[in-house]
Design a protein around this motif. Structure first.
Motif, short mmCIF file in Angstrom:
data_model
loop_
_atom_site.label_atom_id
_atom_site.label_comp_id
_atom_site.label_asym_id
_atom_site.label_seq_id
_atom_site.Cartn_x
_atom_site.Cartn_y
_atom_site.Cartn_z
N ALA A 223 2.33 18.56 1.19
CA ALA A 223 1.40 18.06 0.17
C ALA A 223 0.00 17.88 0.76
N PHE A 224 -0.07 17.33 1.96
CA PHE A 224 -1.39 17.13 2.58
C PHE A 224 -1.98 18.46 3.05
N ALA A 225 -1.14 19.32 3.61
CA ALA A 225 -1.67 20.59 4.12
C ALA A 225 -2.21 21.45 2.98
N SER B 209 0.88 -1.17 0.00
CA SER B 209 0.00 0.00 0.00
C SER B 209 0.92 1.22 0.00
N ASP B 210 0.85 2.09 0.98
CA ASP B 210 1.64 3.32 0.89
C ASP B 210 2.88 3.31 1.76
N GLY B 211 3.33 2.12 2.18
CA GLY B 211 4.61 2.04 2.87
C GLY B 211 5.73 1.97 1.85
N ASP C 137 -1.77 -3.46 5.48
CA ASP C 137 -1.79 -2.54 4.34
C ASP C 137 -3.22 -2.06 4.08
N HIS C 138 -3.32 -0.89 3.45
CA HIS C 138 -4.63 -0.31 3.12
C HIS C 138 -5.29 -1.14 2.02
N ASP C 139 -6.47 -1.64 2.30
CA ASP C 139 -7.32 -2.28 1.29
C ASP C 139 -6.67 -3.44 0.53
N GLY D 186 9.20 8.86 5.78
CA GLY D 186 9.88 10.07 6.22
C GLY D 186 8.94 11.19 6.60
N ARG D 187 7.76 10.81 7.06
CA ARG D 187 6.79 11.81 7.49
C ARG D 187 7.18 12.33 8.88
N ASP D 188 6.62 13.45 9.27
CA ASP D 188 6.85 13.97 10.62
C ASP D 188 6.42 12.92 11.65
N ILE E 13 -3.27 2.18 -4.53
CA ILE E 13 -2.94 3.61 -4.68
C ILE E 13 -3.55 4.47 -3.59
N GLY E 14 -2.74 5.36 -3.03
CA GLY E 14 -3.23 6.25 -1.99
C GLY E 14 -2.69 7.66 -2.19
N ARG E 15 -3.21 8.56 -1.38
CA ARG E 15 -2.75 9.94 -1.48
C ARG E 15 -1.24 10.09 -1.29
N PRO E 16 -0.59 9.25 -0.44
CA PRO E 16 0.86 9.40 -0.31
C PRO E 16 1.61 9.22 -1.64
N THR F 236 -11.80 1.61 -6.86
CA THR F 236 -12.31 2.97 -6.66
C THR F 236 -11.18 3.91 -6.26
N ARG F 237 -10.10 3.38 -5.68
CA ARG F 237 -8.95 4.22 -5.38
C ARG F 237 -8.31 4.75 -6.66
N VAL F 238 -8.38 3.96 -7.73
CA VAL F 238 -7.81 4.39 -9.00
C VAL F 238 -8.61 5.56 -9.57
N SER F 239 -9.94 5.41 -9.64
CA SER F 239 -10.74 6.50 -10.22
C SER F 239 -10.65 7.75 -9.34
N ARG F 240 -10.60 7.55 -8.04
CA ARG F 240 -10.47 8.70 -7.15
C ARG F 240 -9.12 9.39 -7.34
N GLY F 241 -8.06 8.61 -7.52
CA GLY F 241 -6.74 9.18 -7.73
C GLY F 241 -6.71 10.03 -8.98
N TYR G 142 4.02 2.27 11.05
CA TYR G 142 5.23 2.59 10.29
C TYR G 142 4.96 2.52 8.79
N HIS G 143 5.39 3.56 8.07
CA HIS G 143 5.30 3.58 6.61
C HIS G 143 6.68 3.71 5.96
N GLY G 144 7.64 4.23 6.70
CA GLY G 144 8.97 4.46 6.12
C GLY G 144 9.00 5.60 5.14
P1 AMP Z 1 -5.72 7.47 1.36
O1 AMP Z 1 -5.62 6.02 1.72
O2 AMP Z 1 -5.43 7.73 -0.06
O3 AMP Z 1 -6.96 8.13 1.86
O4 AMP Z 1 -4.51 8.15 2.14
C1 AMP Z 1 -4.46 7.96 3.52
C2 AMP Z 1 -3.03 7.93 3.98
O5 AMP Z 1 -2.45 9.18 3.76
C3 AMP Z 1 -2.94 7.68 5.46
O6 AMP Z 1 -2.89 6.32 5.77
C4 AMP Z 1 -1.64 8.33 5.80
O7 AMP Z 1 -0.61 7.43 5.50
C5 AMP Z 1 -1.56 9.49 4.82
N1 AMP Z 1 -2.01 10.76 5.41
C6 AMP Z 1 -3.27 11.13 5.71
N2 AMP Z 1 -3.32 12.38 6.18
C7 AMP Z 1 -2.03 12.83 6.17
C8 AMP Z 1 -1.42 14.05 6.54
N3 AMP Z 1 -2.12 15.09 7.00
N4 AMP Z 1 -0.08 14.16 6.39
C9 AMP Z 1 0.65 13.13 5.92
N5 AMP Z 1 0.12 11.95 5.55
C10 AMP Z 1 -1.20 11.79 5.69
#
Ligand code: AMP
Ligand code: ZN
Ligand code: FE
Ligand code: FE
Length: 291
Positions: A159-161, A19-21, A44-46, A255-257, A138-141, A105-110, A251-253
């Motif tokens: 990017a998120f902010a 997923s997003d690790g 992992d997500h989904d 390098g997030r805050d 696929i995820g927002r990361p 649906t993650r693909v169309s949303r992306g 843990y995702h690795g």
């Molecule tokens: P999604 O699965 O596409 O909705 O993305 C969700 C993932 O984005 C979460 O599991 C986090 O890993 C990451 N995420 C969500 N909000 C933030 C944020 N404000 N800053 C950094 N990463 C975030």
């Protein structure tokens, strides 16, 4: 900088490159082993697609055990609930079908997010996002990584902010999944549903109450950077609702805050033992490591 918290030997919340690790399931197992983690989940997500690889990797570490798991994002008005499903059967057909639909649906949303970014003057290529995600769900990361690469933002938090966060202009919702439905899906697959990082959910107390009535099994009470007050509030909530206290690094690795290594959070030994006892009492079995 805060001191590094006590190393937990049980870590019930970890993400791989499925997923997003960042690390492959194998590298994640090896890292957790180096960090002294004895029992760990893959959540992992989904997707459950990393479980087989993680299992094979765990078998190379004598005494280490793997809890098969998944993390589902659920929508509730104005906020999100993340649900961990631990001990799900990774072959359970209805769960696999539901996860496949969510990944689609993650693909169309992306794609819609990328379109919105174009309109906001932060163009990135969808093909590049796909490349970054590789085989992952696929995820927002992944979109954040493309934004960083294109020089639109300096890091994932920006990017998120600026763009991707729930209240930011390029945010697009996923297909709705209700917490109650995710609980039923996980239970049906033989899993134990756990409310992940409740403080990220607005109004988490009434949400936890409603979900407890719907079959929730546990609450993630131990987590990276929780203050003692937060842990106290969450363990009291779990006790009041008759739920089990879980813990994980998430843990995702990436390098997030505030990121910590696997096991890099405080999970008191007594609480970790109580968690494992409760899983046995619930009929969940941690598969023995193959020797
Ligand atoms: P999604 O699965 O596409 O909705 O993305 C969700 C993932 O984005 C979460 O599991 C986090 O890993 C990451 N995420 C969500 N909000 C933030 C944020 N404000 N800053 C950094 N990463 C975030
Ligand atoms: Zn994630
Ligand atoms: Fe989460
Ligand atoms: Fe997570």
């Amino acid at each position: 900088m805060k001191e590094r918290p006590l190393a937990a030997t049980l870590d019930c919340h970890l993400h791989s490159s499925r997923s997003d690790g960042v690390l492959s399931p194998t590298d994640l197992v090896d890292l957790a082993a180096r960090e002294g983690v004895r029992v760990r989940a893959l959540t992992d997500h989904d997707t459950l697609e990393g479980i087989a690889e993680a299992r094979a990797a765990v078998a190379r570490h004598p005494g280490m055990r793997l809890i098969p798991g998944v993390e589902l994002s659920c929508d509730v008005p104005g906020t999100e609930v993340h649900m961990l499903g631990l001990f799900v059967d990774p072959e359970h057909a209805p769960l696999l079908t539901a996860l496949e639909r969510m990944r689609r649906t993650r693909v169309s949303r992306g794609e819609r997010i990328v379109e919105a970014l174009r309109g906001l003057g932060a163009p990135i290529e969808w093909a590049r996002v796909r490349e970054i995600a590789g085989e992952a769900s696929i995820g927002r990361p992944h979109i954040a990584a493309a934004l960083i690469e294109a020089g639109h933002v300096a890091n994932i938090d920006e990017a998120f902010a600026r763009y991707l966060g729930r209240n930011s202009p390029a945010y697009v919702e996923r297909e709705r999944l209700l917490p109650e439905d995710s609980i039923a899906l996980i239970r049906d697959a033989g899993g134990l549903p756990i409310f992940a990082h409740p403080p990220f959910t607005d109004g988490y107390v009434p949400r936890a109450e409603a979900m407890a009535a719907a079959g929730l099994w546990g609450i993630e009470c131990y987590y990276r950077f929780y203050t003692p007050e937060t842990v106290e509030a969450l363990t009291a909530l779990a006790a009041r609702l008759g739920l089990i206290a879980s813990g994980g690094s998430d843990y995702h690795g990436a390098g997030r805050d505030h990121e910590v290594l696997p096991g890099g959070f405080e999970f008191p030994a007594r609480a970790a033992e109580a968690f494992l006892e409760a899983t046995s009492a619930a009929g969940a079995r941690i598969p023995e490591a193959a020797r």
